[in-house]
Design a protein around this motif. Sequence first.
Motif, PDB file in Angstrom:
ATOM      1  N   TRP A   1       1.180  -1.161   0.122  1.00 21.08           N
ATOM      2  CA  TRP A   1      -0.404  -0.306   0.592  1.00 21.08           C
ATOM      3  C   TRP A   1       0.692   1.011  -0.106  1.00 21.08           C
TER       4      TRP A   1
ATOM      5  N   LEU B   1      -2.912   5.545   0.149  1.00 23.28           N
ATOM      6  CA  LEU B   1      -2.379   4.777   1.258  1.00 23.28           C
ATOM      7  C   LEU B   1      -3.201   5.022   2.574  1.00 23.28           C
TER       8      LEU B   1
ATOM      9  N   GLU C   1      -6.645   3.046   1.219  1.00 23.81           N
ATOM     10  CA  GLU C   1      -6.895   1.182   1.269  1.00 23.81           C
ATOM     11  C   GLU C   1      -6.885   1.374   3.139  1.00 23.81           C
ATOM     12  N   GLU C   2      -6.115   2.549   3.563  1.00 29.25           N
ATOM     13  CA  GLU C   2      -6.699   2.267   5.858  1.00 29.25           C
ATOM     14  C   GLU C   2      -7.979   2.895   5.314  1.00 29.25           C
TER      15      GLU C   2
END
Length: 366
Positions: free
Chosen positions: A77, A85, A88-89
């Motif tokens: 990621w 990032l 996705e987090e």
Amino acid sequence: MENFNPLNDAIPTGEIRRVLVIKLRHHGDVLLSSPVFSVLKAKAPQAEIDALVYADTADMLTFHPAIAQVHGIDRKWRQLGPVGLFREEFALLRRLRERRYDLVIHLTEHWRGAWLCRLLGPRWSLGPAMGGRNRFWKHSFTHRQAYTKGLPLRHMAETNLDALRRLGIQPAPDERALMLEPGDAARARVAGLLADFGLAGGDFIHVHPASRWFFKCWPVDRMAGLIARLQAAGHAVVLSAAPSADEKAMLQAIEARLPAPVFSLSGQLSLKELAALTASARVFVGVDSAPMHIAAAVGTPVVALFGPSGDRQWGPWGVPSRVVVSGRHPCRPCGTDGCGGGKVSDCLSVIEVEEVFAAVNELLDR
């Protein structure tokens, strides 16, 4: 009548509905956490139990009968840039919050576990008691797990289970085995590969010489000597290695020293297929590595060579086994990347072929 529990802050297992267990480590470490899920399910059968691991280690836990969902954090990621990032987090956090966990168990010192306990708001949460951590860490958990001090060191499987003990959940002796389920697809592919070798399963010795850390490996000439000795004794030997260039090069060097061809699946197997292969073997031979823990998890007897790493913490767990170590090196286990940092460990180099061959025969004679 409820059983007496001397722990005054034990959690009521009958009230647990959904659990998240966090284990952000390498493959072998994740597999050694598998008894935690088995014990939790045995003590709280009504609960749904999820895992949060790094995505590349997820196969260590998928198909585990006690696990409802395995959530993954992909180390790649970070290659997506700050926006990718964050996306996705945030998506991961949303999925976890939708599960509404009432218990979160964090099995490592990774800061992410403390943050998640804050953001998920479980009724109960547990993390390790870490010296030097600030108030944020300490107040992120309702319970903190103490570690045993001094020697002898505790096996990592028991250390993981200590998290449950701290919550008032005592594992029974028959609940502490490792668990890895290969799956039907992996079994079918491995059966086909073995058939191509003229093997049916239960008629070969599985040798996995390498580790991702080469200071844990037996010298190439010694491993080749053992395999030649096994072949001379009439045993079929199947070799395996990870797809990495270093491990495949090690296997090529071993094969070049053998007087007769050997069956090799170097770089050809997934983790699940490796488990299926090991489950079909009479005995597994290897070093301190994830494949050694996989062998234990599928119930195959294990011969393991240990040098700088500690067999008390990381040895084969729950299966018939022989651990071969040097008796001439009081400095082991040192944890050093080879003697002097030179990638070669003298305490492994001095182990003789006949010592390991004898250990294999002891397990075969069982």
